[in-house]
Write an enzyme that holds these catalytic residues in place. Sequence first.
Site, PDB file in Angstrom:
ATOM      1  N   SER A  15      22.801 -47.687 -14.592  1.00 46.73           N
ATOM      2  CA  SER A  15      21.535 -48.590 -14.716  1.00 46.73           C
ATOM      3  C   SER A  15      20.978 -48.946 -13.335  1.00 46.73           C
ATOM      4  O   SER A  15      20.075 -49.553 -13.243  1.00 46.73           O
ATOM      5  CB  SER A  15      21.539 -49.737 -15.730  1.00 46.73           C
ATOM      6  OG  SER A  15      22.814 -50.530 -15.030  1.00 46.73           O
ATOM      7  N   ASP A  21      18.662 -59.915 -13.978  1.00 50.67           N
ATOM      8  CA  ASP A  21      19.135 -60.045 -15.125  1.00 50.67           C
ATOM      9  C   ASP A  21      20.696 -60.435 -15.168  1.00 50.67           C
ATOM     10  O   ASP A  21      21.114 -60.777 -14.107  1.00 50.67           O
ATOM     11  CB  ASP A  21      18.601 -59.130 -16.155  1.00 50.67           C
ATOM     12  CG  ASP A  21      19.211 -57.724 -15.933  1.00 50.67           C
ATOM     13  OD1 ASP A  21      20.275 -57.654 -14.985  1.00 50.67           O
ATOM     14  OD2 ASP A  21      18.987 -56.884 -16.386  1.00 50.67           O
ATOM     15  N   HIS A  31      21.819 -57.011 -13.051  1.00 49.84           N
ATOM     16  CA  HIS A  31      21.187 -56.126 -12.168  1.00 49.84           C
ATOM     17  C   HIS A  31      20.451 -57.255 -10.919  1.00 49.84           C
ATOM     18  O   HIS A  31      19.998 -58.293 -11.170  1.00 49.84           O
ATOM     19  CB  HIS A  31      20.193 -55.370 -12.589  1.00 49.84           C
ATOM     20  CG  HIS A  31      20.781 -54.336 -13.709  1.00 49.84           C
ATOM     21  ND1 HIS A  31      20.791 -54.790 -14.880  1.00 49.84           N
ATOM     22  CD2 HIS A  31      21.350 -53.291 -13.459  1.00 49.84           C
ATOM     23  CE1 HIS A  31      21.444 -53.978 -15.641  1.00 49.84           C
ATOM     24  NE2 HIS A  31      21.933 -52.922 -15.035  1.00 49.84           N
TER      25      HIS A  31
END
Length: 363
Positions: free
Chosen positions: A35, A325, A328
């Site tokens: 991600s 978040d 990240h």
Amino acid sequence: MANPGFAITLAIVVITTFITYSDGAPRAFFVFGDSLVDNGNNNFLATTARADSPPYGVDYPTHRPTGRFSNGLNIADLISKQLGADPTLPYLDPALDGDKLLVGANFASAGIGILNDTGIQFVNILRIYDQLDLFQQYQQRVSALIGAEQTTRLVNGALVLITLGGNDYVNNYFLTPISVRQLQYNIQDYSHVVITEYSKILTRLHDLGARRVLVTGTGPLGCVPAELALWSSNGECANELQQASKIFNPLLVQMTTRLNQQLSSDIFVAVNAMELQNDFIDKPKEFGFVTSKIACCGQGPYNGLGLCTTASNLCTNRDEYAFWDAFHPTEKANKIIVKTIFTGSNKYMSPMNLSTIMAIDSL
């Protein structure tokens, strides 16, 4: 921050000539991983590991979610900008066709790890060997456009980024208080298992034609807001996860060094992501951040619990936060990471930084 010791490496590495597909055009760029670098592949998959709804993308040029796990640009986007190239499209995006294929492709998929059982809770994601299979398919598609010989030149001349490892700890070994992997291995032995598998992945990538590969380690896993929310009562980083990062990153450098010796060329460049991110996590104010502990978007302690959604707390100035978040970095933090990838000393980049690679490959 460039390291003067790189001069020795320059003399050794010029044994191999790297050729771009088209003189004067930016080299192709290929992205593999999780991600941290996924720019939308998971949008096309039936999975919960996705970032295709607001407020993701709030600072992206379109101000809309794209599938990037960021408020704006991610690491791969920022490297593309530095290369003077258009951002690579997700491989699963139907828009990636024709001449756009010659720019490269992003195969990354949120939730995956080095080990095949990492991220099983996300069900339908592109595990790393799926990504490598798609890379092989990509080359077949490009061969149909420009021929096999030119495709080999394009791939050999490309820059490759692969970002793996963090999920093998947070979404596998430490996923539950007592996981299957914890019953099998202590953290040292588990890390050796993960690195051994990573070596096989990199060897496969080389077999598929990759000749310049940035290989990132894990960041300070115990310091991300998600882990602070679970394990910290006073803001200190979670010790066991920090220990995992301290074990993994040196093993990564050793492994890539060994592979380079076997191949007699500096194919793989290790990025010590823990050292790199420690700088702004330990001293956030020196980098213009108000906090490196609280996520911009989230809920609960440190905004580290659950997903970032329209119902979450959302900071007004993302540039004040190191984390977007629970896991990240913000775009601003990603810019710091990419700057260090380009100019950092061998404390962060082994055996050389990306600016040095580009200088060598332009000879």
